[in-house]
Scaffold this motif. Structure first.
Motif, mmCIF file in Angstrom:
data_model
loop_
_atom_site.group_PDB
_atom_site.id
_atom_site.type_symbol
_atom_site.label_atom_id
_atom_site.label_comp_id
_atom_site.label_asym_id
_atom_site.label_seq_id
_atom_site.Cartn_x
_atom_site.Cartn_y
_atom_site.Cartn_z
ATOM 1 N N SER A 157 -0.810 5.596 6.486
ATOM 2 C CA SER A 157 -0.363 4.459 5.689
ATOM 3 C C SER A 157 0.830 3.815 6.374
ATOM 4 O O SER A 157 1.486 4.442 7.209
ATOM 5 C CB SER A 157 0.037 4.929 4.288
ATOM 6 O OG SER A 157 1.231 5.686 4.348
ATOM 7 N N THR A 166 3.796 3.246 5.254
ATOM 8 C CA THR A 166 5.021 3.995 4.966
ATOM 9 C C THR A 166 5.127 5.237 5.840
ATOM 10 O O THR A 166 6.177 5.530 6.420
ATOM 11 C CB THR A 166 5.057 4.403 3.479
ATOM 12 O OG1 THR A 166 4.922 3.235 2.675
ATOM 13 C CG2 THR A 166 6.362 5.104 3.150
ATOM 14 N N VAL A 167 4.018 5.969 5.945
ATOM 15 C CA VAL A 167 4.008 7.178 6.767
ATOM 16 C C VAL A 167 4.248 6.831 8.228
ATOM 17 O O VAL A 167 5.049 7.470 8.922
ATOM 18 C CB VAL A 167 2.670 7.927 6.599
ATOM 19 C CG1 VAL A 167 2.562 9.058 7.614
ATOM 20 C CG2 VAL A 167 2.543 8.471 5.189
ATOM 21 N N GLU A 206 7.908 5.848 9.021
ATOM 22 C CA GLU A 206 8.826 6.988 9.040
ATOM 23 C C GLU A 206 8.605 7.848 10.281
ATOM 24 O O GLU A 206 9.551 8.396 10.842
ATOM 25 C CB GLU A 206 8.664 7.836 7.776
ATOM 26 C CG GLU A 206 9.687 8.961 7.698
ATOM 27 C CD GLU A 206 9.776 9.616 6.336
ATOM 28 O OE1 GLU A 206 10.410 10.677 6.234
ATOM 29 O OE2 GLU A 206 9.204 9.056 5.377
ATOM 30 N N ARG A 227 9.306 18.043 5.853
ATOM 31 C CA ARG A 227 9.045 16.617 5.668
ATOM 32 C C ARG A 227 7.854 16.161 6.516
ATOM 33 O O ARG A 227 7.086 15.284 6.114
ATOM 34 C CB ARG A 227 10.292 15.802 6.024
ATOM 35 C CG ARG A 227 10.137 14.295 5.838
ATOM 36 C CD ARG A 227 9.684 13.968 4.429
ATOM 37 N NE ARG A 227 9.431 12.539 4.245
ATOM 38 C CZ ARG A 227 8.702 12.050 3.260
ATOM 39 N NH1 ARG A 227 8.150 12.863 2.367
ATOM 40 N NH2 ARG A 227 8.526 10.749 3.149
ATOM 41 N N ARG A 257 5.189 17.947 7.270
ATOM 42 C CA ARG A 257 3.976 18.350 6.544
ATOM 43 C C ARG A 257 3.709 17.409 5.368
ATOM 44 O O ARG A 257 2.562 17.042 5.092
ATOM 45 C CB ARG A 257 4.116 19.784 6.055
ATOM 46 C CG ARG A 257 4.143 20.825 7.172
ATOM 47 C CD ARG A 257 4.042 22.229 6.606
ATOM 48 N NE ARG A 257 4.157 23.236 7.639
ATOM 49 C CZ ARG A 257 3.146 23.650 8.397
ATOM 50 N NH1 ARG A 257 1.933 23.133 8.223
ATOM 51 N NH2 ARG A 257 3.334 24.582 9.315
ATOM 52 N N GLU A 258 4.770 17.019 4.677
ATOM 53 C CA GLU A 258 4.607 16.130 3.525
ATOM 54 C C GLU A 258 4.056 14.775 3.947
ATOM 55 O O GLU A 258 3.181 14.206 3.277
ATOM 56 C CB GLU A 258 5.953 15.952 2.816
ATOM 57 C CG GLU A 258 6.462 17.208 2.136
ATOM 58 C CD GLU A 258 7.859 17.039 1.561
ATOM 59 O OE1 GLU A 258 8.305 17.930 0.820
ATOM 60 O OE2 GLU A 258 8.506 16.004 1.869
ATOM 61 N N LEU A 259 4.544 14.255 5.082
ATOM 62 C CA LEU A 259 4.079 12.946 5.552
ATOM 63 C C LEU A 259 2.594 12.971 5.877
ATOM 64 O O LEU A 259 1.833 12.090 5.464
ATOM 65 C CB LEU A 259 4.877 12.518 6.787
ATOM 66 C CG LEU A 259 6.257 11.916 6.546
ATOM 67 C CD1 LEU A 259 6.941 11.632 7.875
ATOM 68 C CD2 LEU A 259 6.151 10.632 5.739
ATOM 69 N N ALA A 309 0.432 15.073 4.835
ATOM 70 C CA ALA A 309 -0.331 15.341 3.611
ATOM 71 C C ALA A 309 -0.578 14.042 2.849
ATOM 72 O O ALA A 309 -1.650 13.839 2.261
ATOM 73 C CB ALA A 309 0.417 16.340 2.735
ATOM 74 N N GLN A 310 0.404 13.131 2.878
ATOM 75 C CA GLN A 310 0.229 11.825 2.234
ATOM 76 C C GLN A 310 -0.850 11.009 2.930
ATOM 77 O O GLN A 310 -1.574 10.242 2.299
ATOM 78 C CB GLN A 310 1.544 11.044 2.260
ATOM 79 C CG GLN A 310 2.654 11.643 1.419
ATOM 80 C CD GLN A 310 3.952 10.883 1.579
ATOM 81 O OE1 GLN A 310 3.960 9.696 1.909
ATOM 82 N NE2 GLN A 310 5.069 11.564 1.358
ATOM 83 N N ALA A 311 -0.935 11.174 4.256
ATOM 84 C CA ALA A 311 -1.901 10.379 5.020
ATOM 85 C C ALA A 311 -3.313 10.926 4.895
ATOM 86 O O ALA A 311 -4.284 10.222 5.172
ATOM 87 C CB ALA A 311 -1.495 10.353 6.497
#
Length: 277
Positions: free
Chosen positions: A226, A228-229, A232, A268, A270-272, A274-276
């Motif tokens: 995305s 946002t991902v 960042e 962070r 892993r979180e990014l 995971a969002q994608a």
């Protein structure tokens, strides 16, 4: 030989760190020990040892000047493995946006000393150049020779596009002397890379003119990232990847050669991804 070694690795130095001439007792500790003498003889004829000692001297001087400690590359530069296409792309964008992030340039064209600027200059030159002979084959030796004689601004850089479906595996030596290899490093074209780079620059540089495109660049869709991902990732690449750059699942499969341990992945990061997903 003993004197030469003690001038390279002195027992005593002056206030500026320069070696002091060795004393007779210091020389005799080497002269009177055949094993030590043979060891030093081998080291003085070893290029690896010479590089090691030179790096040590440079590190010590740099640390004194900077008022810091540790290895020379500590807190100055960082080299980590980049193991997949996603991280290679994010790393390349991160580097090419340095000038814009530092407010030293507003556009890619004005970002001096970057590969992006060189690639733009090369594309511009190719666009303005007279058309080549339409009857010649794409791999015509005369065409390749002409490119070597009249190199473009990016001729020393690795090509962007890497088409693994049609290109042979392994190295691709360049026929020109401006670079060693003609092998690319991303599964996209140079135009797609510059499009994504320009979009990232306009989105991530606060206060710069421009707007978010209605449609995201195709490469983002293909990577499943995305906006946002992606922003960042390229803004905080250095913080998100500390030991190795890549998808978390790819990093988890790697092990250190000496310890056999897994590489740490930031929470962070892993979180990014995971969002994608």
């Amino acid at each position: 030989m003993a004197r030469r070694w003690l001038m390279i690795c002195p027992k005593r130095t002056d206030d500026r760190g320069n070696p002091l001439p060795p004393s007779e007792s210091e020389l005799n500790t080497i002269r009177n020990c055949p094993i030590r003498l043979e060891q030093i003889r081998l080291r003085l004829s070893d290029v690896s040892w010479w590089m090691r000692l030179m790096n040590q001297r440079v590190a010590q001087r740099a640390n004194r000047e900077d008022g810091s400690g540790g290895r020379f590359f500590e807190d100055r530069f960082k080299g980590i493995p980049v193991i997949d296409d996603e991280s290679v792309l994010a790393c390349a964008v991160y580097v090419d946006l340095n000038w814009i992030r530092a407010c030293m340039a507003e556009t890619l064209e004005l970002s001096d000393h970057t590969s992006a600027q060189r690639r733009i200059e090369a594309i511009t030159a190719e666009t303005q150049a007279p058309a080549s002979n339409p009857t010649s084959a794409p791999d015509d030796p005369s065409e390749a020779a002409d490119r070597c004689v009249r190199p473009l601004a990016d001729s020393f850089l690795a090509p962007v596009d890497l088409n693994e479906a049609i290109e042979l595996p392994g190295p691709q030596p360049s026929p020109c002397d401006t670079r060693c290899s003609d092998k690319g490093f991303l599964p996209i074209s140079a135009a797609e890379y510059l499009e994504l780079l320009d979009w990232s620059a306009r989105q991530s540089a606060a206060g710069k003119p421009g707007r978010t495109p209605d449609n995201l660049p195709p490469i983002l869709i293909r990577l499943g990232l995305s906006p946002t991902v992606w922003l960042e990732l390229v803004a905080n690449f250095d913080d998100l990847f500390t030991t190795m750059a890549g998808l978390p699942e790819n990093i988890d499969q790697r092990r250190g050669k000496q310890t056999g341990r897994r590489f740490h992945v930031q929470k962070r990061t892993r979180e990014l991804f995971a969002q994608a997903a």
